[in-house]
Design a protein around this motif. Structure first.
Motif, PDB file in Angstrom:
ATOM      1  N   ASP A 183       0.826  -1.207   0.000  1.00 41.39           N
ATOM      2  CA  ASP A 183       0.000   0.000   0.000  1.00 41.39           C
ATOM      3  C   ASP A 183       0.859   1.255   0.000  1.00 41.39           C
ATOM      4  OD1 ASP A 183      -2.219  -1.570  -0.007  1.00 41.39           O
ATOM      5  OD2 ASP A 183      -2.741  -1.268   2.103  1.00 41.39           O
ATOM      6  N   THR A 184       1.929   1.252   0.789  1.00 44.76           N
ATOM      7  CA  THR A 184       2.819   2.408   0.842  1.00 44.76           C
ATOM      8  C   THR A 184       3.562   2.596  -0.475  1.00 44.76           C
ATOM      9  OG1 THR A 184       3.135   2.082   3.214  1.00 44.76           O
ATOM     10  CG2 THR A 184       4.757   3.436   2.082  1.00 44.76           C
ATOM     11  N   ILE A 185       4.042   1.501  -1.043  1.00 52.01           N
ATOM     12  CA  ILE A 185       4.762   1.558  -2.318  1.00 52.01           C
ATOM     13  C   ILE A 185       3.854   2.065  -3.429  1.00 52.01           C
ATOM     14  CG2 ILE A 185       5.831   0.118  -4.105  1.00 52.01           C
ATOM     15  CD1 ILE A 185       6.903  -1.657  -1.855  1.00 52.01           C
ATOM     16  N   LEU A 186       2.642   1.555  -3.449  1.00 48.66           N
ATOM     17  CA  LEU A 186       1.728   1.840  -4.549  1.00 48.66           C
ATOM     18  C   LEU A 186       1.370   3.313  -4.632  1.00 48.66           C
ATOM     19  CD1 LEU A 186       0.197   0.559  -6.859  1.00 48.66           C
ATOM     20  CD2 LEU A 186      -1.674   0.068  -5.279  1.00 48.66           C
ATOM     21  N   LEU A 187       1.176   3.954  -3.507  1.00 46.32           N
ATOM     22  CA  LEU A 187       0.847   5.380  -3.518  1.00 46.32           C
ATOM     23  C   LEU A 187       1.932   6.174  -4.241  1.00 46.32           C
ATOM     24  CD1 LEU A 187      -0.520   5.921   0.116  1.00 46.32           C
ATOM     25  CD2 LEU A 187      -1.813   6.104  -2.021  1.00 46.32           C
ATOM     26  N   ARG A 188       3.165   5.827  -3.995  1.00 48.90           N
ATOM     27  CA  ARG A 188       4.279   6.547  -4.608  1.00 48.90           C
ATOM     28  C   ARG A 188       4.375   6.254  -6.107  1.00 48.90           C
ATOM     29  NH1 ARG A 188       8.983   5.253  -0.208  1.00 48.90           N
ATOM     30  NH2 ARG A 188      10.218   6.690  -1.497  1.00 48.90           N
ATOM     31  N   LEU A 189       4.112   5.008  -6.488  1.00 41.46           N
ATOM     32  CA  LEU A 189       4.201   4.648  -7.906  1.00 41.46           C
ATOM     33  C   LEU A 189       3.055   5.234  -8.713  1.00 41.46           C
ATOM     34  CD1 LEU A 189       5.382   0.920  -7.740  1.00 41.46           C
ATOM     35  CD2 LEU A 189       6.742   3.003  -7.981  1.00 41.46           C
ATOM     36  N   LEU A 190       1.861   5.297  -8.128  1.00 40.78           N
ATOM     37  CA  LEU A 190       0.728   5.893  -8.835  1.00 40.78           C
ATOM     38  C   LEU A 190       0.977   7.367  -9.128  1.00 40.78           C
ATOM     39  CD1 LEU A 190      -2.282   4.202  -7.011  1.00 40.78           C
ATOM     40  CD2 LEU A 190      -1.691   3.952  -9.427  1.00 40.78           C
ATOM     41  N   LEU A 191       1.564   8.072  -8.171  1.00 41.97           N
ATOM     42  CA  LEU A 191       1.905   9.479  -8.411  1.00 41.97           C
ATOM     43  C   LEU A 191       2.936   9.610  -9.528  1.00 41.97           C
ATOM     44  CD1 LEU A 191       2.090  10.878  -4.762  1.00 41.97           C
ATOM     45  CD2 LEU A 191       0.426  11.478  -6.530  1.00 41.97           C
ATOM     46  N   GLN A 192       3.906   8.698  -9.552  1.00 38.13           N
ATOM     47  CA  GLN A 192       4.917   8.716 -10.605  1.00 38.13           C
ATOM     48  C   GLN A 192       4.284   8.451 -11.969  1.00 38.13           C
ATOM     49  OE1 GLN A 192       8.092   9.536 -10.319  1.00 38.13           O
ATOM     50  NE2 GLN A 192       8.411   9.250 -12.520  1.00 38.13           N
ATOM     51  N   LEU A 193       3.355   7.506 -12.035  1.00 38.80           N
ATOM     52  CA  LEU A 193       2.657   7.207 -13.289  1.00 38.80           C
ATOM     53  C   LEU A 193       1.859   8.419 -13.754  1.00 38.80           C
ATOM     54  CD1 LEU A 193       1.529   5.413 -15.555  1.00 38.80           C
ATOM     55  CD2 LEU A 193      -0.124   4.504 -13.896  1.00 38.80           C
ATOM     56  N   GLN A 194       1.142   9.054 -12.849  1.00 42.86           N
ATOM     57  CA  GLN A 194       0.338  10.219 -13.225  1.00 42.86           C
ATOM     58  C   GLN A 194       1.198  11.354 -13.759  1.00 42.86           C
ATOM     59  OE1 GLN A 194      -1.633  10.764  -9.482  1.00 42.86           O
ATOM     60  NE2 GLN A 194      -2.911   8.938  -9.745  1.00 42.86           N
ATOM     61  N   ASN A 195       2.354  11.577 -13.134  1.00 39.05           N
ATOM     62  CA  ASN A 195       3.262  12.625 -13.615  1.00 39.05           C
ATOM     63  C   ASN A 195       3.845  12.275 -14.974  1.00 39.05           C
ATOM     64  OD1 ASN A 195       2.936  14.232 -11.338  1.00 39.05           O
ATOM     65  ND2 ASN A 195       4.610  13.245 -10.215  1.00 39.05           N
ATOM     66  N   ALA A 196       4.219  11.004 -15.152  1.00 41.92           N
ATOM     67  CA  ALA A 196       4.774  10.585 -16.447  1.00 41.92           C
ATOM     68  C   ALA A 196       3.725  10.699 -17.538  1.00 41.92           C
ATOM     69  CB  ALA A 196       5.298   9.156 -16.343  1.00 41.92           C
ATOM     70  N   TRP A 197       2.509  10.370 -17.216  1.00 44.12           N
ATOM     71  CA  TRP A 197       1.424  10.440 -18.207  1.00 44.12           C
ATOM     72  C   TRP A 197       1.163  11.892 -18.625  1.00 44.12           C
ATOM     73  CZ3 TRP A 197      -0.985   6.833 -20.991  1.00 44.12           C
ATOM     74  CH2 TRP A 197      -2.174   7.169 -21.639  1.00 44.12           C
ATOM     75  N   LYS A 198       1.228  12.773 -17.641  1.00 42.51           N
ATOM     76  CA  LYS A 198       0.974  14.194 -17.899  1.00 42.51           C
ATOM     77  C   LYS A 198       2.031  14.772 -18.832  1.00 42.51           C
ATOM     78  CE  LYS A 198       0.118  16.209 -14.141  1.00 42.51           C
ATOM     79  NZ  LYS A 198       0.335  16.894 -12.829  1.00 42.51           N
TER      80      LYS A 198
END
Length: 427
Positions: free
Chosen positions: A387-402
């Protein structure tokens, strides 16, 4: 990437919404039947199954899962009728996994044999605890002796295809007694075990009891220790932890659940069921998140009027679909392979999204995450803190997508090809 002609497939989930009694911790869509007309419920389940299968345009159902509620309270005839409706509408291979959730009190040997005759070939038994006091706290209607009797009967009827659930992190539960329960269960069980940490949900009896001080709050440190030590016990017993909560040996993975975790299409039938599929028959090109009407009587009225009781449908954007692929894929021990990711996003690789990330570099240096030629996945230690890891990776994905460059035109089809997902990993 277009799937090969005739290869479109999905899993199918059937929700039986009725229980003998609501457990103290449960906030699922469940009802205590009052004058249930099972024939009417059966007809509606059959009708909605056929309608949604036609709407999806899938050509093969790879697995069926009867969940609930307590689907072992339904008649075997109801189960057989739904499976027949699937086979008449699309292809249902003879070896497809067909699972039934069963509670010990509704699962005498003769009834289990009747379910096998109806087409069930895998059983998931909600044992939950091998302590009668804990079973009473949870509001379960069975005893330990009934649970073990059902398990023995199930293993005779479904050898190698019987799964058991065990809960941990209960109020006042101690680590060592719980580990003894797990050891006892391992001496009696088959090749699949699920460990579920208790979640105290608002609106449940258990939540109210804790709020009023009748019961203590579960100890999160004790729960973490149970999970850590339980994983070790299962690993030493030859079980592979193939998902955060699921363990299998002798390749007895759940085909149906693996479809979820690999981002495959699935069709949800019955009150409150969820689904994810592309409605091809309506000319749809994007995968939809669908939810069926919750309350059984209202759901049945809608099925009789419209053929299905879908209450909510939302088209998933490409980013939303990628977020689901990331969140679900990282729950598994293999994580997300490069090939699998590129099927969903051929223009933004895992290296593009995560390769230069400081967040990922830190997680890798801590030994929690791996990004290599195989793909992106949690380590054995990382799965425990996903759960802790995923929060950080989702933010990274959203930034990369943007910040991604505009992709060239691509096919909108988003269902899995036969070589992706489940089939590549469970042969």
């Amino acid at each position: 990437m277009q799937p090969a002609p005739g290869s479109r497939s999905a899993a199918l989930y059937v929700h039986w919404p009725y229980c003998e009694k609501r457990c103290s911790y449960c906030n699922f869509n469940k009802y205590i039947p009052r004058g249930l007309d099972e024939d009417a419920m059966q007809r509606c389940l059959v009708k909605e199954t056929a309608t949604l299968l036609k709407l999806s345009g899938v050509q093969r159902i790879d697995s069926v899962f009867f969940g609930g509620g307590t689907p072992s309270l339904a008649s075997p005839h109801t189960v057989a009728s739904i499976l027949e409706a699937i086979a008449q509408t699309t292809q249902l291979p003879a070896k497809a996994e067909v699972t039934l959730e069963a509670n010990p009190t509704s699962s005498q040997a003769s009834r289990l044999a009747a379910f096998r005759g109806a087409g069930i070939n895998r059983l998931s038994i909600g044992i939950q605890s091998l302590d009668d006091t804990e079973l009473q706290l949870l509001g379960r209607t069975h005893s330990v002796s009934e649970a073990l009797g059902t398990l023995e009967e199930a293993r005779l009827l479904f050898p190698g295809r019987t799964s058991v659930d065990l809960m941990f992190g209960l109020p006042a539960q101690q680590v060592e007694p719980w580990l003894r329960q797990l050891q006892e269960l391992l001496s009696l069980c088959d090749d699949h075990v699920s460990l579920y940490q208790l979640t105290v949900e608002r609106g449940t009896l258990l939540f109210a009891q804790i709020q009023r001080g009748i019961l203590p709050s579960p100890d999160p440190e004790a729960a973490a220790e149970m999970y850590h030590d339980g994983r070790e016990v299962l690993r030493e017993a030859g079980f592979r932890q193939y998902e955060v909560s699921n363990f299998a040996r002798n390749e007895a993975l759940s085909t149906h659940n693996w479809t979820y975790w690999q981002g495959g299409q699935y069709i949800g039938v019955g009150p409150g069921a969820h689904g994810r599929f592309v409605p091809q028959r309506d000319g749809g090109s994007l995968r939809e998140a669908r939810v069926q009407t919750l309350e059984p009587d209202n759901w049945m009225k809608e099925v009789l009027m419209f053929g299905h009781g879908t209450r909510k449908r939302v088209s998933l954007s490409e980013l939303e679909l990628l977020e689901e692929v990331l969140a679900l894929g990282l729950r598994t021990d293999i994580g997300i392979t490069h090939q699998h990711w590129l099927y969903f996003e051929p223009h933004l690789s895992l290296w593009d999204v995560f390769g230069e990330s400081e967040e990922v570099r830190e997680l890798r240096s801590q030994g929690l995450l791996l990004l290599d030629h195989s793909g992106l996945r949690c380590s054995w230690e990382g799965l425990a803190v996903l759960d802790t890891i995923l929060l950080r990776l989702l933010l990274q994905l959203q930034n990369a997508w943007k910040n991604r460059p505009p992709p060239p035109s691509r096919s909108p089809s988003q269902e899995l090809p036969p070589e992706a997902g489940i089939h590549a990993w469970t042969r």
